[in-house]
Enzyme design. Structure first.
Site, PDB file in Angstrom:
ATOM      1  N   ASP A  47      -2.302  18.214  10.118  1.00 63.08           N
ATOM      2  CA  ASP A  47      -3.671  17.862   9.730  1.00 63.08           C
ATOM      3  C   ASP A  47      -3.704  17.023   8.443  1.00 63.08           C
ATOM      4  OD1 ASP A  47      -2.835  19.814   8.050  1.00 63.08           O
ATOM      5  OD2 ASP A  47      -4.669  21.012   8.152  1.00 63.08           O
ATOM      6  N   HIS A 250      14.321  -5.977   5.053  1.00 61.85           N
ATOM      7  CA  HIS A 250      13.244  -4.994   4.862  1.00 61.85           C
ATOM      8  C   HIS A 250      13.827  -3.604   4.584  1.00 61.85           C
ATOM      9  CE1 HIS A 250      10.264  -7.737   7.244  1.00 61.85           C
ATOM     10  NE2 HIS A 250      10.420  -8.108   5.991  1.00 61.85           N
ATOM     11  N   ASP A 267      11.902  -5.738  -4.412  1.00 62.07           N
ATOM     12  CA  ASP A 267      10.724  -6.446  -3.905  1.00 62.07           C
ATOM     13  C   ASP A 267       9.587  -5.443  -3.967  1.00 62.07           C
ATOM     14  OD1 ASP A 267       8.746  -7.750  -2.484  1.00 62.07           O
ATOM     15  OD2 ASP A 267      10.072  -8.448  -0.889  1.00 62.07           O
ATOM     16  N   ASP A 278       3.108  -9.515  -5.085  1.00 63.39           N
ATOM     17  CA  ASP A 278       4.330  -9.477  -4.263  1.00 63.39           C
ATOM     18  C   ASP A 278       5.431 -10.203  -5.032  1.00 63.39           C
ATOM     19  OD1 ASP A 278       6.180  -9.409  -2.237  1.00 63.39           O
ATOM     20  OD2 ASP A 278       5.093 -10.739  -0.874  1.00 63.39           O
ATOM     21  N   HIS A 357      14.718 -16.443   6.515  1.00 63.87           N
ATOM     22  CA  HIS A 357      13.268 -16.218   6.547  1.00 63.87           C
ATOM     23  C   HIS A 357      12.530 -17.427   5.983  1.00 63.87           C
ATOM     24  CE1 HIS A 357      13.244 -15.346   2.211  1.00 63.87           C
ATOM     25  NE2 HIS A 357      14.250 -14.518   2.388  1.00 63.87           N
ATOM     26  N   HIS A 361       4.290 -17.006   2.063  1.00 61.38           N
ATOM     27  CA  HIS A 361       3.130 -16.678   2.907  1.00 61.38           C
ATOM     28  C   HIS A 361       1.892 -16.607   2.027  1.00 61.38           C
ATOM     29  CE1 HIS A 361       3.615 -12.628   1.157  1.00 61.38           C
ATOM     30  NE2 HIS A 361       4.901 -12.799   1.365  1.00 61.38           N
ATOM     31  N   HIS A 368       0.627 -10.055   3.474  1.00 68.25           N
ATOM     32  CA  HIS A 368       0.729 -11.253   4.305  1.00 68.25           C
ATOM     33  C   HIS A 368      -0.707 -11.576   4.678  1.00 68.25           C
ATOM     34  CE1 HIS A 368       5.110  -9.985   5.408  1.00 68.25           C
ATOM     35  NE2 HIS A 368       4.987 -10.431   4.188  1.00 68.25           N
ATOM     36  N   GLU A 391       9.375 -17.543  -2.194  1.00 73.36           N
ATOM     37  CA  GLU A 391      10.404 -16.512  -2.172  1.00 73.36           C
ATOM     38  C   GLU A 391      11.666 -16.864  -1.385  1.00 73.36           C
ATOM     39  OE1 GLU A 391       9.424 -13.081   0.343  1.00 73.36           O
ATOM     40  OE2 GLU A 391       7.390 -13.868   0.515  1.00 73.36           O
ATOM     41  N   ARG A 412      17.027 -12.588  -3.848  1.00 72.86           N
ATOM     42  CA  ARG A 412      15.726 -13.223  -3.557  1.00 72.86           C
ATOM     43  C   ARG A 412      14.953 -13.275  -4.862  1.00 72.86           C
ATOM     44  NH1 ARG A 412      14.353 -10.527   0.512  1.00 72.86           N
ATOM     45  NH2 ARG A 412      12.934  -8.936  -0.281  1.00 72.86           N
ATOM     46  N   GLU A 414      10.995 -14.054  -6.013  1.00 68.95           N
ATOM     47  CA  GLU A 414       9.659 -14.249  -5.415  1.00 68.95           C
ATOM     48  C   GLU A 414       8.573 -14.199  -6.481  1.00 68.95           C
ATOM     49  OE1 GLU A 414       8.481 -11.147  -2.631  1.00 68.95           O
ATOM     50  OE2 GLU A 414       6.930 -12.436  -1.792  1.00 68.95           O
TER      51      GLU A 414
HETATM   52  N1  GLY Z   1       7.346  -7.911   0.506  1.00 67.74           N
HETATM   53  C1  GLY Z   1       7.080  -8.604   1.688  1.00 67.74           C
HETATM   54  C2  GLY Z   1       7.324 -10.030   1.538  1.00 67.74           C
HETATM   55  O1  GLY Z   1       7.920 -10.426   0.564  1.00 67.74           O
HETATM   56  O2  GLY Z   1       6.888 -10.811   2.316  1.00 67.74           O
HETATM   57 MN    MN Z   2       8.002  -9.491  -1.332  1.00 69.57          MN
HETATM   58 MN    MN Z   3       6.416 -11.954   0.121  1.00 72.39          MN
END
Ligand code: GLY
Ligand code: MN
Ligand code: MN
Length: 444
Positions: A47, A250, A267, A278, A357, A361, A368, A391, A412, A414
């Protein structure tokens, strides 16, 4: 105490900005009926429920954060903006907290009318009667799709009395997407603050991460910064990935121990006042970058800076991804990780072994965010007021064609970037990313 004097025990957004968007949408849609529900509460286990997160479209147009709510706008020369929401309920409010109830919600959220959500079933077929077009989300929630069809059929069953039923359904998310793509001043102010809090969280993590700690302990530091600064949650599940885990795009396990000198890719961005930040940063744990780590890092940074440079009005969205590919592919050739000419590496996409990738975005209420990337087959051109992430990254898994010293390096970088009239503004600029600035925080 009179009802209108009851203090409101919840924080309110800039209601005028939300009401203004609603009025703009009504004008844009022209005729028919607009119907938009918020999201459902979701069971987590037994619940227990997930924390309720209102629908981003609904919030954009209302600023209202309670579940079980629907807005209806009768379109035309003089639109009526109607809110359906939960009744006040003193019993439930003792257990779960404050509810506005229709009377107070109408005033506070600037609606023309407000009713109990229990009236929805009876009122919507009436509002649909003699209305040709219904603008509503289509295919987003099967239950809502069925409800809409059922209401239309109720009106259809009365056509012999001389009324007409809707003949056209349009997905209202499409015009709202176009609006959401261009952030107004209120949104930009929130996103800049979300960017600053998230930047500070990453800086905190760089100082905090030490050998022997676990990834989740660093995640806790990040969340601590978010929550103590008023951003009650992360905008998405934080990725805290050390060593080989950084090559899992991810990665969510966040349970491995940190080793001195290993890279740590984080991230993580907060959700502040419903808007996402982000950010990704990659840094060595309690150390300076090793030679190969630094080579890869400097290449990703070079590509990220080159991408940010091309973000300005008039440039197609696709452009900065192309720039990322160009710079990374050339760097991979220079490091002997890719073979052949630049054109060949790009044409055969052999760089995708290490960079698989997109370069970014849209960013906003959703991480996103809403908004088309293409229009009539062409990449959408950037305009002042758009916010996007930049990124690029490189993820080097063990492989026969890769020298061992590069194995398991994942990087990465970003940032969140606002397109301005003259170019762009990095909303997360205070988060360190130059090697010297990072090493000043991570060196033992
Ligand atoms: N954290 C998701 C992305 O970087 O798109
Ligand atoms: Mn990200
Ligand atoms: Mn991102």
């Amino acid at each position: 105490m009179k009802r209108e004097q009851i203090p409101i025990p919840v924080t309110l957004p800039d209601i005028k900005a939300h009401a203004k968007r609603r009025a703009r949408l009504a004008k844009l849609l022209g005729e028919g009926l607009m119907l938009l529900p918020t999201s459902h509460e979701q069971t987590r286990n037994a619940d227990a429920h997930y924390d309720f997160r209102w629908d981003s479209y609904f919030y954009y147009l209302t600023g209202f954060r309670e579940p079980e709510a629907v807005i209806a706008i009768t379109l035309g020369k003089k639109p009526r903006h109607i809110l359906f929401c939960r009744d006040k309920n003193m019993e439930r409010e003792i257990w779960d907290g404050f509810r506005f109830g229709p009377m107070m919600a109408k005033e506070v959220f600037s609606f023309d009318e407000a009713y109990s959500i229990r009236e929805l079933e009876a009122m919507i077929p009436d509002l649909m009667t003699n209305c040709d077009v219904v603008h509503t989300p289509l295919g987003a929630d099967p239950e809502w799709d069925q409800t809409i069809a059922r209401w239309i059929n109720i009106v259809r069953s009365k056509v012999r009395t001389g009324v007409t039923a809707p003949v056209e359904l349009r997905d209202v998310r499409h015009p709202i997407n176009a609006m959401r793509l261009l952030k107004d001043e209120v949104e930009i102010d929130i996103m800049a603050r979300a960017g600053k809090i998230s930047s500070d969280a990453h800086r905190r993590a760089m100082k905090f991460a030490k050998p022997g700690m676990f990834e989740y302990q660093v995640e806790a530091e990040i969340l601590h910064e978010f929550i103590t600064r008023g951003a009650r949650q992360a905008a998405y599940g934080s990725i805290v990935a050390t060593g080989a885990n950084a090559c899992v795009l991810h990665y969510r396990e966040n349970s491995a121990p940190l080793k001195k000198g290993d890279l740590l890719l984080i991230d993580a961005g907060c959700e502040l006042e419903s808007y996402a930040a982000d950010i990704t940063r990659t840094f060595p744990v309690a150390a300076k970058f090793s030679g190969p780590q630094r080579d890869v890092y400097e290449l990703v940074l070079e590509s990220q800076l080159a991408c940010i440079k091309v973000v300005k009005p008039g440039v197609p969205f696709q452009k900065y991804h192309d720039v990322a590919v160009q710079v990374l592919a050339q760097g991979l050739i220079d490091m002997k990780l890719c073979k052949g000419s630049l054109d060949k590496v790009i044409e055969t996409e052999s760089y995708k072994q290490f960079y698989m990738h997109r370069a970014g975005h849209w960013l906003g209420l959703d991480v996103h965010d809403a908004g088309d990337y293409k229009h009539q087959g062409k990449s959408v051109k950037l305009e002042a007021g758009m916010v996007l992430t930049v990124e690029p990254g490189l993820y080097i898994r063990p492989a026969d064609n890769v020298p061992k010293h590069f194995w398991d390096i994942g990087v990465r970088i970003e940032d969140d970037v606002l397109v301005t009239k003259t170019g762009n503004k990095v909303l997360t600029a205070s988060c360190p990313k130059l090697v010297k600035d990072i090493e000043a925080l991570t060196a033992p």
